[in-house]
Motif scaffolding. Structure first.
Motif, mmCIF file in Angstrom:
data_model
loop_
_atom_site.group_PDB
_atom_site.id
_atom_site.type_symbol
_atom_site.label_atom_id
_atom_site.label_comp_id
_atom_site.label_asym_id
_atom_site.label_seq_id
_atom_site.Cartn_x
_atom_site.Cartn_y
_atom_site.Cartn_z
ATOM 1 N N LYS A 1 0.073 6.584 -7.094
ATOM 2 C CA LYS A 1 -1.333 5.809 -7.474
ATOM 3 C C LYS A 1 -2.547 6.285 -6.393
ATOM 4 C CE LYS A 1 1.148 3.384 -10.109
ATOM 5 N NZ LYS A 1 1.015 3.789 -11.767
ATOM 6 N N ASN A 2 -3.741 6.515 -7.215
ATOM 7 C CA ASN A 2 -4.517 7.194 -6.944
ATOM 8 C C ASN A 2 -5.359 5.145 -5.983
ATOM 9 O OD1 ASN A 2 -6.040 5.397 -8.703
ATOM 10 N ND2 ASN A 2 -6.005 7.490 -10.280
ATOM 11 N N TYR A 3 -5.946 5.804 -4.766
ATOM 12 C CA TYR A 3 -6.663 5.047 -4.290
ATOM 13 C C TYR A 3 -7.377 3.690 -5.421
ATOM 14 C CZ TYR A 3 -5.778 6.484 -0.021
ATOM 15 O OH TYR A 3 -4.519 7.308 1.020
ATOM 16 N N LEU B 1 -4.065 -4.105 -5.724
ATOM 17 C CA LEU B 1 -4.119 -5.104 -4.045
ATOM 18 C C LEU B 1 -5.384 -5.800 -4.022
ATOM 19 C CD1 LEU B 1 -2.360 -2.729 -2.115
ATOM 20 C CD2 LEU B 1 -1.055 -4.486 -3.572
ATOM 21 N N GLY B 2 -6.157 -6.490 -5.591
ATOM 22 C CA GLY B 2 -7.888 -6.683 -4.695
ATOM 23 C C GLY B 2 -8.502 -6.645 -3.380
ATOM 24 N N ILE B 3 -8.363 -5.145 -3.368
ATOM 25 C CA ILE B 3 -9.454 -4.548 -2.230
ATOM 26 C C ILE B 3 -10.232 -3.551 -2.823
ATOM 27 C CG2 ILE B 3 -7.541 -6.090 -0.388
ATOM 28 C CD1 ILE B 3 -6.507 -3.089 -0.374
ATOM 29 N N SER B 4 -10.901 -3.614 -1.851
ATOM 30 C CA SER B 4 -12.089 -2.221 -2.332
ATOM 31 C C SER B 4 -10.841 -1.223 -1.992
ATOM 32 C CB SER B 4 -13.136 -2.382 -1.708
ATOM 33 O OG SER B 4 -12.847 -1.587 -0.707
ATOM 34 N N GLU B 5 -12.111 0.435 -2.871
ATOM 35 C CA GLU B 5 -10.725 1.520 -2.480
ATOM 36 C C GLU B 5 -11.120 1.524 -1.368
ATOM 37 O OE1 GLU B 5 -11.762 5.606 -4.782
ATOM 38 O OE2 GLU B 5 -12.520 3.201 -5.401
ATOM 39 N N LEU C 1 0.671 -1.089 0.154
ATOM 40 C CA LEU C 1 0.696 0.321 -0.029
ATOM 41 C C LEU C 1 0.843 1.408 0.403
ATOM 42 C CD1 LEU C 1 -2.736 -0.920 2.613
ATOM 43 C CD2 LEU C 1 -3.250 0.058 -0.176
ATOM 44 N N VAL C 2 1.761 1.147 0.780
ATOM 45 C CA VAL C 2 2.433 2.668 1.268
ATOM 46 C C VAL C 2 3.371 2.657 -0.089
ATOM 47 C CG1 VAL C 2 4.647 3.919 1.933
ATOM 48 C CG2 VAL C 2 2.941 2.134 3.026
ATOM 49 N N PHE C 3 4.119 1.426 -0.643
ATOM 50 C CA PHE C 3 4.957 1.015 -1.835
ATOM 51 C C PHE C 3 3.970 2.149 -3.137
ATOM 52 C CE2 PHE C 3 5.098 0.238 -6.183
ATOM 53 C CZ PHE C 3 7.244 0.655 -6.176
ATOM 54 N N ASN D 1 -11.555 0.075 1.116
ATOM 55 C CA ASN D 1 -10.192 -1.102 2.158
ATOM 56 C C ASN D 1 -9.510 -0.299 2.168
ATOM 57 O OD1 ASN D 1 -9.339 -2.741 3.777
ATOM 58 N ND2 ASN D 1 -10.098 -4.671 2.590
ATOM 59 N N ALA D 2 -8.463 0.463 0.932
ATOM 60 C CA ALA D 2 -6.918 0.857 0.556
ATOM 61 C C ALA D 2 -7.260 2.621 1.400
ATOM 62 C CB ALA D 2 -7.250 0.859 -1.054
ATOM 63 N N ARG D 3 -8.050 2.751 1.652
ATOM 64 C CA ARG D 3 -7.800 4.613 2.649
ATOM 65 C C ARG D 3 -7.749 4.198 3.714
ATOM 66 N NH1 ARG D 3 -9.331 8.758 -0.680
ATOM 67 N NH2 ARG D 3 -10.022 8.177 -2.628
ATOM 68 N N VAL D 4 -8.543 3.046 4.211
ATOM 69 C CA VAL D 4 -7.940 2.903 5.654
ATOM 70 C C VAL D 4 -7.602 1.900 5.955
ATOM 71 C CG1 VAL D 4 -9.574 1.505 7.073
ATOM 72 C CG2 VAL D 4 -10.995 1.983 6.065
ATOM 73 N N LYS D 5 -7.154 1.117 5.305
ATOM 74 C CA LYS D 5 -5.078 0.782 5.512
ATOM 75 C C LYS D 5 -4.605 1.267 5.212
ATOM 76 C CE LYS D 5 -6.353 -4.493 4.201
ATOM 77 N NZ LYS D 5 -5.706 -4.640 5.740
ATOM 78 N N MET D 6 -4.435 2.019 4.076
ATOM 79 C CA MET D 6 -3.182 3.604 4.224
ATOM 80 C C MET D 6 -3.273 4.924 5.649
ATOM 81 S SD MET D 6 -1.595 3.490 1.914
ATOM 82 C CE MET D 6 0.106 5.010 3.011
ATOM 83 N N ASN D 7 -4.436 4.992 5.519
ATOM 84 C CA ASN D 7 -4.953 5.755 7.264
ATOM 85 C C ASN D 7 -4.078 4.990 7.641
ATOM 86 O OD1 ASN D 7 -5.714 7.462 5.510
ATOM 87 N ND2 ASN D 7 -7.682 6.969 6.499
ATOM 88 N N ARG D 8 -4.212 4.315 8.611
ATOM 89 C CA ARG D 8 -3.424 2.961 9.428
ATOM 90 C C ARG D 8 -1.946 3.137 9.651
ATOM 91 N NH1 ARG D 8 -8.019 -1.507 9.626
ATOM 92 N NH2 ARG D 8 -9.742 0.214 11.119
#
Length: 164
Positions: free
Chosen positions: A131-133, A140-144, A123-125, A146-153
């Motif tokens: 790259k946009n969400y 990564l094959g995840i929802s947008e 995600l960080v890479f 989910n990508a935002r939440v994981k990125m914030n964490r």
């Protein structure tokens, strides 16, 4: 004249090979492991190239294959990369020289990123690659969401690591 599959692959790969180098930099800590992982990513890209449909940009597809290769190799082993012998491949790819000194100022950040789990690293890479969400979620094959939440964490984790 129609471009052969091999020529098209070589052209696409040479234009985008820094993607593989950056992923290798994230998932390895020395030049030998970097070179081994780069070779394995190259082999996986070539083996899977006939399946590339062109639905996404080549670079997006390359991110996905390269990240999956790096993640799966490290999950299956204890930091030892198993490689295939590339001697049976009949073509040569011009490789850019990998200059480790060029990225010395990023050493602390890369060290911190390496301490994250595999998905957070990816995600960080991708985020650092601008790259946009939507692109991150597709790669990564995840929802947008989910990508935002994981990125914030992941950002919070990096802040704690870099500023204890």
């Amino acid at each position: 004249m129609q471009e052969s599959l091999k020529d098209k692959f070589l052209n696409d790969f040479e234009v985008n090979q820094n993607i593989a180098h950056k992923i290798c930099r994230l998932y390895t800590s020395n030049k030998n492991d970097h070179n081994d992982l780069f070779q394995e990513i190259t082999i996986q890209l070539w083996k899977n190239y006939p399946k590339f449909r062109g639905d996404a940009k080549f670079s997006t597809w390359m991110y996905r294959v390269a990240l999956n290769t790096a993640i799966s190799l490290y999950r299956k082993s204890t930091r030892t990369i198993k490689t295939h012998d590339i001697s049976d491949v009949e073509f040569k790819i011009k490789s850019e020289d990998y200059d480790d000194t060029e990225e010395q100022q990023l050493k602390a950040l890369y060290t911190a990123i390496r301490s994250l789990n595999d998905i957070d690293k990816a995600l960080v890479f991708l985020y650092l690659e601008n790259k946009n969400y939507k692109e991150i979620s597709e790669t990564l094959g995840i929802s947008e969401v989910n990508a935002r939440v994981k990125m914030n964490r992941a950002k919070d984790k990096l802040k704690k690591i870099l500023n204890p």
